[in-house]
Design a protein around this motif. Structure first.
Motif, PDB file in Angstrom:
ATOM      1  N   PHE A  56       0.829  -1.209   0.000  1.00  0.00           N
ATOM      2  CA  PHE A  56       0.000   0.000   0.000  1.00  0.00           C
ATOM      3  C   PHE A  56       0.863   1.257   0.000  1.00  0.00           C
ATOM      4  N   GLY A  57       2.096   1.160   0.508  1.00  0.00           N
ATOM      5  CA  GLY A  57       3.025   2.276   0.370  1.00  0.00           C
ATOM      6  C   GLY A  57       3.373   2.520  -1.084  1.00  0.00           C
ATOM      7  N   LEU A  58       3.615   1.443  -1.827  1.00  0.00           N
ATOM      8  CA  LEU A  58       3.888   1.559  -3.258  1.00  0.00           C
ATOM      9  C   LEU A  58       2.673   2.115  -3.993  1.00  0.00           C
ATOM     10  N   ALA A  59       1.480   1.678  -3.592  1.00  0.00           N
ATOM     11  CA  ALA A  59       0.251   2.208  -4.194  1.00  0.00           C
ATOM     12  C   ALA A  59       0.135   3.710  -3.953  1.00  0.00           C
ATOM     13  N   GLY A  60       0.524   4.150  -2.742  1.00  0.00           N
ATOM     14  CA  GLY A  60       0.501   5.587  -2.437  1.00  0.00           C
ATOM     15  C   GLY A  60       1.452   6.363  -3.318  1.00  0.00           C
TER      16      GLY A  60
END
Length: 284
Positions: free
Chosen positions: A178-182
């Motif tokens: 989800f960090g990468l998605a952000g």
């Protein structure tokens, strides 16, 4: 069938790393450009070894990112790859070396892609006023990426609440995914490069080192475990990777924090010096 995933991954990484070197060589670079890459690689190696033997910071990682910002993605990638290769002659070579080379190279390339070229401040400019403006500009510009990251992690935590199995923790693969998605959402919303100052460089360093470097090296750890384990390919699985993301998160956070502290302390001044050198020797 026992598949040597580590050998396959190293071959793929070696080819991926070799392509930029071949491309760079075909461009017939000037001697001054090669010298600058060699100098920054040497400084990165020295800084990384000094920190490894003295203080728990990661100046080498910070220098790779700063080099990418100052000289562009191609030079940033080459500096990252060469620095890690040379550094491991002192820190220890092994099957982890190609992964670390690729991870540092990606950090240098991403930094060169993400940021505008740094601006030079004059000798007679008001340093305090410049610092104030940079702080305000950096905080205002990074508001969107930071909010995107926080909302993405919040969404990941909500998903975790409704989908987690017994004994599973949020501080694992979801933190990276989800960090990468952000990061991806931030890039889509902003549509432009990031202005270069100590605030933006510090935040970028922390996020990119944790998500990109940490995410890649946890995959490398799984590949290495599959090679060292008697069970072989049974170690390459989603469950094994999830466990590595859980156990690797504290180290990745410490690595990202150490690199971002270095970027905060000397990044702005060093970028100013490197920008002057880039302009003086026609490396832009």
């Amino acid at each position: 069938m026992n598949v040597n995933y580590m050998l396959i991954s190293i071959v793929i990484l070696a080819v991926a790393i070799a392509i930029p070197f071949v491309t760079f060589e075909k461009k017939k670079p000037k001697a001054r450009q090669i010298v600058m890459i060699a100098v920054m690689s040497a400084l990165t190696v020295a800084a990384n070894i000094i920190c490894a033997c003295t203080i728990p910071l990661h100046a080498g990682t910070a220098l790779v990112i700063i080099s990418g910002i100052a000289f562009g993605p191609e030079s940033g990638f080459l500096i990252g790859v060469l620095s890690r290769f040379v550094c491991n002659f002192f820190m220890g070579q092994g099957m982890w070396t190609p992964w670390e080379m690729a991870a540092w190279g990606i950090l240098g390339a991403l930094a060169g892609i993400a940021f505008y070229k740094p601006e030079i401040s004059g000798h007679f400019d008001d340093k305090k006023e410049i610092m104030k403006k940079k702080t305000q500009k950096g905080l205002s510009y990074m508001a969107v990426p930071v909010v995107c990251m926080l909302l993405s992690e919040l969404a990941g935590y909500i998903v975790y609440i409704f989908t987690a199995t017994e004994g599973e923790t949020f501080f694992g693969w979801r933190l990276y995914a989800f960090g990468l998605a952000g990061i991806v959402i931030s890039v889509i919303l902003m549509h432009r490069r990031i202005p270069c100052n100590f605030v933006t460089v510090t935040i970028f360093t922390f996020v990119s080192v944790f998500v990109i470097y940490g995410g890649l090296m946890n995959i490398a750890a799984m590949m290495m475990n599959s090679t060292l384990s008697d069970s072989g390919s049974s170690q390459v699985s989603w469950e094994a990777l999830k466990l590595l993301y859980i156990t690797g998160a504290p180290y990745d956070a410490a690595h990202a924090l150490g690199a971002s502290v270095c970027a905060f302390m000397f990044g702005d001044g060093l970028l100013d010096k490197l920008t002057r050198a880039r302009i003086k020797y026609g490396l832009s």
